[in-house]
Design an enzyme around this catalytic site. Structure first.
Site, PDB file in Angstrom:
ATOM      1  N   LYS A   1       0.751  -1.136  -0.005  1.00  0.00           N
ATOM      2  CA  LYS A   1      -0.228  -0.100  -0.042  1.00  0.00           C
ATOM      3  C   LYS A   1       0.891   1.258   0.006  1.00  0.00           C
ATOM      4  CE  LYS A   1      -4.190  -1.535   1.636  1.00  0.00           C
ATOM      5  NZ  LYS A   1      -5.141  -1.980   2.826  1.00  0.00           N
TER       6      LYS A   1
ATOM      7  N   LYS B   1      -4.675 -10.760  -6.469  1.00  0.00           N
ATOM      8  CA  LYS B   1      -5.681 -10.904  -5.731  1.00  0.00           C
ATOM      9  C   LYS B   1      -6.854 -10.065  -6.269  1.00  0.00           C
ATOM     10  CE  LYS B   1      -6.425  -8.518  -1.897  1.00  0.00           C
ATOM     11  NZ  LYS B   1      -6.352  -7.894  -0.275  1.00  0.00           N
TER      12      LYS B   1
ATOM     13  N   LYS C   1     -11.354  -4.651  -4.376  1.00  0.00           N
ATOM     14  CA  LYS C   1     -11.926  -3.508  -4.603  1.00  0.00           C
ATOM     15  C   LYS C   1     -11.325  -2.475  -4.968  1.00  0.00           C
ATOM     16  CE  LYS C   1     -12.721  -3.328   0.221  1.00  0.00           C
ATOM     17  NZ  LYS C   1     -13.381  -4.327   1.275  1.00  0.00           N
TER      18      LYS C   1
HETATM   19  P1  TYM Z   1     -10.582  -6.826   4.352  1.00  0.00           P
HETATM   20  O1  TYM Z   1     -11.676  -5.864   4.652  1.00  0.00           O
HETATM   21  O2  TYM Z   1      -9.655  -6.375   3.276  1.00  0.00           O
HETATM   22  O3  TYM Z   1     -11.107  -8.221   3.873  1.00  0.00           O
HETATM   23  C1  TYM Z   1     -12.427  -8.745   4.542  1.00  0.00           C
HETATM   24  C2  TYM Z   1     -12.183 -10.196   4.552  1.00  0.00           C
HETATM   25  O4  TYM Z   1     -12.235 -10.688   3.175  1.00  0.00           O
HETATM   26  C3  TYM Z   1     -11.003 -11.567   3.076  1.00  0.00           C
HETATM   27  N1  TYM Z   1     -10.715 -11.357   1.373  1.00  0.00           N
HETATM   28  C4  TYM Z   1     -10.456 -12.352   0.468  1.00  0.00           C
HETATM   29  N2  TYM Z   1     -10.679 -13.552   0.626  1.00  0.00           N
HETATM   30  C5  TYM Z   1     -10.475 -14.260  -0.460  1.00  0.00           C
HETATM   31  N3  TYM Z   1      -9.893 -13.963  -1.850  1.00  0.00           N
HETATM   32  C6  TYM Z   1      -9.918 -12.343  -1.996  1.00  0.00           C
HETATM   33  N4  TYM Z   1      -9.658 -11.898  -3.121  1.00  0.00           N
HETATM   34  C7  TYM Z   1     -10.129 -11.669  -0.823  1.00  0.00           C
HETATM   35  N5  TYM Z   1     -10.259 -10.250  -0.375  1.00  0.00           N
HETATM   36  C8  TYM Z   1     -10.447 -10.054   0.898  1.00  0.00           C
HETATM   37  C9  TYM Z   1     -10.029 -10.969   3.636  1.00  0.00           C
HETATM   38  O5  TYM Z   1      -8.718 -11.789   3.804  1.00  0.00           O
HETATM   39  C10 TYM Z   1     -10.723 -10.722   5.069  1.00  0.00           C
HETATM   40  O6  TYM Z   1     -10.881 -11.900   5.814  1.00  0.00           O
HETATM   41  N6  TYM Z   1      -8.036  -5.961   8.333  1.00  0.00           N
HETATM   42  C11 TYM Z   1      -8.977  -6.879   7.752  1.00  0.00           C
HETATM   43  C12 TYM Z   1     -10.147  -6.445   8.841  1.00  0.00           C
HETATM   44  C13 TYM Z   1      -9.964  -6.692  10.038  1.00  0.00           C
HETATM   45  C14 TYM Z   1     -10.135  -8.061  10.680  1.00  0.00           C
HETATM   46  C15 TYM Z   1     -10.182  -7.664  12.197  1.00  0.00           C
HETATM   47  C16 TYM Z   1     -10.201  -9.314  10.239  1.00  0.00           C
HETATM   48  C17 TYM Z   1      -9.871  -5.795  10.963  1.00  0.00           C
HETATM   49  N7  TYM Z   1      -9.875  -6.302  12.098  1.00  0.00           N
HETATM   50  C18 TYM Z   1      -9.912  -8.768  13.093  1.00  0.00           C
HETATM   51  C19 TYM Z   1     -10.443 -10.363  11.330  1.00  0.00           C
HETATM   52  C20 TYM Z   1     -10.254  -9.937  12.698  1.00  0.00           C
HETATM   53  C21 TYM Z   1      -9.153  -6.233   6.510  1.00  0.00           C
HETATM   54  O7  TYM Z   1      -8.731  -5.321   5.821  1.00  0.00           O
HETATM   55  O8  TYM Z   1     -10.038  -7.157   5.666  1.00  0.00           O
END
Ligand code: TYM
Length: 357
Positions: free
Chosen positions: A139, A221, A224
């Site tokens: 990022k 990956k 969005k």
């Molecule tokens: P975020 O918002 O980027 O993504 C949310 C969840 O979706 C999964 N994910 C994917 N899985 C498979 N293929 C993909 N292309 C894909 N894109 C996203 C992510 O692995 C995630 O599980 N830091 C986290 C949010 C968070 C969180 C937490 C998660 C904050 N605190 C505590 C678990 C526990 C995040 O940015 O996910």
């Protein structure tokens, strides 16, 4: 000079804090999604679908699922857009099948303790650990100036989100694996320094679909934030657009439907999506399409994806403007707050903060 009333107040001895016991289930599950944009099929397969599965399968487990809005401000985001995304994700969680009777659903910023424990975690984490996070490095590269400090410290906040509730299990996609490892390290470090305080959590990754790839560049990956909307499918995309995106997904030219991530990343990604949405194994899908063309396979997959999204979209519109959504979020925040406030009290006590009680 204090008035009589003030004197009375000063005399008043603080009643001992009689604690109502928190009903505890044996295990806790925690996960969240960042409201930086609309959710993709990757989020659904890697995270949401797993939450629903686990809510139904895991016995004696309390679930805490939240909208990670404190994480959304690590990069600049328009206020109105953020507001819209938060509500939209809440409605999507429910539309995907999360059951408010089984899950505490809440907005992270409504439970202030997350920010507090996030700071505590920052105070136990090392800068080197933060700088090593691959997501931060990626990022940072995309931004040249005005990089927010929180972009780097964000994994400490994520650790707080998890450790706050003594989570045993954290369902996430592959891209969050490194953050979970750090969470485990921070929990162990804290316990060793200040005494047993946090449960060391385990990650839970889907068997297939932990990393759904871009439809236009299957070595990256599905994300969005990609500037090409053909690279991702949004859960709220128009279904005709969904079908077209699948049909125009990049594949190779040797026309054999076989899973081989290195040599055939495009078709492997589509096989993964197929398998995740139908619960058929990749081997079974390969067998079914042996000798068939890519276009026949894609046409079927386009229908499968559309059929999976249709009910989610219908339910989404039931929830988005419904006051019941607010009731569910209030109820979730209340329960989360009860546990979080006690955890902060314990953490502060362990660290010697405030006054001894
Ligand atoms: P975020 O918002 O980027 O993504 C949310 C969840 O979706 C999964 N994910 C994917 N899985 C498979 N293929 C993909 N292309 C894909 N894109 C996203 C992510 O692995 C995630 O599980 N830091 C986290 C949010 C968070 C969180 C937490 C998660 C904050 N605190 C505590 C678990 C526990 C995040 O940015 O996910």
């Amino acid at each position: 000079m204090p008035t009589l009333n003030q004197k009375e107040k000063l005399k008043k001895v603080k009643q001992p804090d009689v604690k109502i016991p928190i009903p505890v289930k044996q295990k806790r599950l925690v996960s969240g999604i960042k409201p930086t944009g609309q959710l993709t099929l990757g989020n659904y397969i890697g995270a949401l679908k797993q939450f629903v599965k686990l809510q139904d399968e895991m016995e004696n487990t309390e679930l805490f699922i939240f909208i990670a809005d404190l994480h959304a401000i690590t990069t600049p985001i328009d206020k109105q857009e953020l507001k819209k995304n938060i509500r939209s994700i809440a409605a999507i969680y429910l539309a995907c099948g999360l059951d408010p009777d089984k899950v505490n659903l809440f907005i992270q910023s409504e439970v202030n303790e997350h920010a507090v424990l996030g700071y505590v975690m920052e105070s136990t984490a090392y800068i080197g650990e933060m700088e090593r996070m691959t997501q931060y490095k990626d990022k940072k590269q995309k931004q040249t100036e005005g990089i927010r400090t929180s972009l780097m410290t964000y994994p400490a906040l994520m650790a707080a989100d998890i450790l706050m509730y003594d989570a045993n299990i954290v369902p996430i996609g592959d891209d969050q694996k490194q953050h979970l490892e750090l969470t485990r390290d921070l929990a162990i470090r804290f316990n060793n320094t200040y005494g047993e305080t946090f449960v060391v959590p385990e990650g839970f990754f889907p068997e297939t679909g932990a990393r759904i790839m871009s439809l236009t560049d299957p070595t990256k990956k599905m994300d969005k934030s990609n500037e090409n909307p053909k690279s991702y499918i949004l859960l709220l995309d128009d279904l005709a657009a969904v079908r077209n995106k699948i049909k125009s997904a990049v594949t190779d030219s040797d026309a054999i439907i076989k899973y081989d991530v290195k040599k055939k990343p495009g078709i492997s990604n589509l096989l993964t999506i197929y398998s995740s949405l139908t619960n058929e194994t990749i081997k079974e899908v390969e067998k079914k399409y042996k000798g068939k063309s890519y276009s026949a396979f894609k046409a079927d997959l386009a229908e499968i994806v559309a059929d999976s999204l249709r009910p989610i979209q219908q339910m989404y519109f039931e929830y988005i403007n419904n006051p019941r959504l607010d009731e569910i979020l209030d109820q979730g925040a209340e329960r989360a707050k009860l546990i979080a406030s006690r955890k902060i009290e314990k953490v502060f006590k362990r660290m010697g903060m405030g006054r001894v009680r």
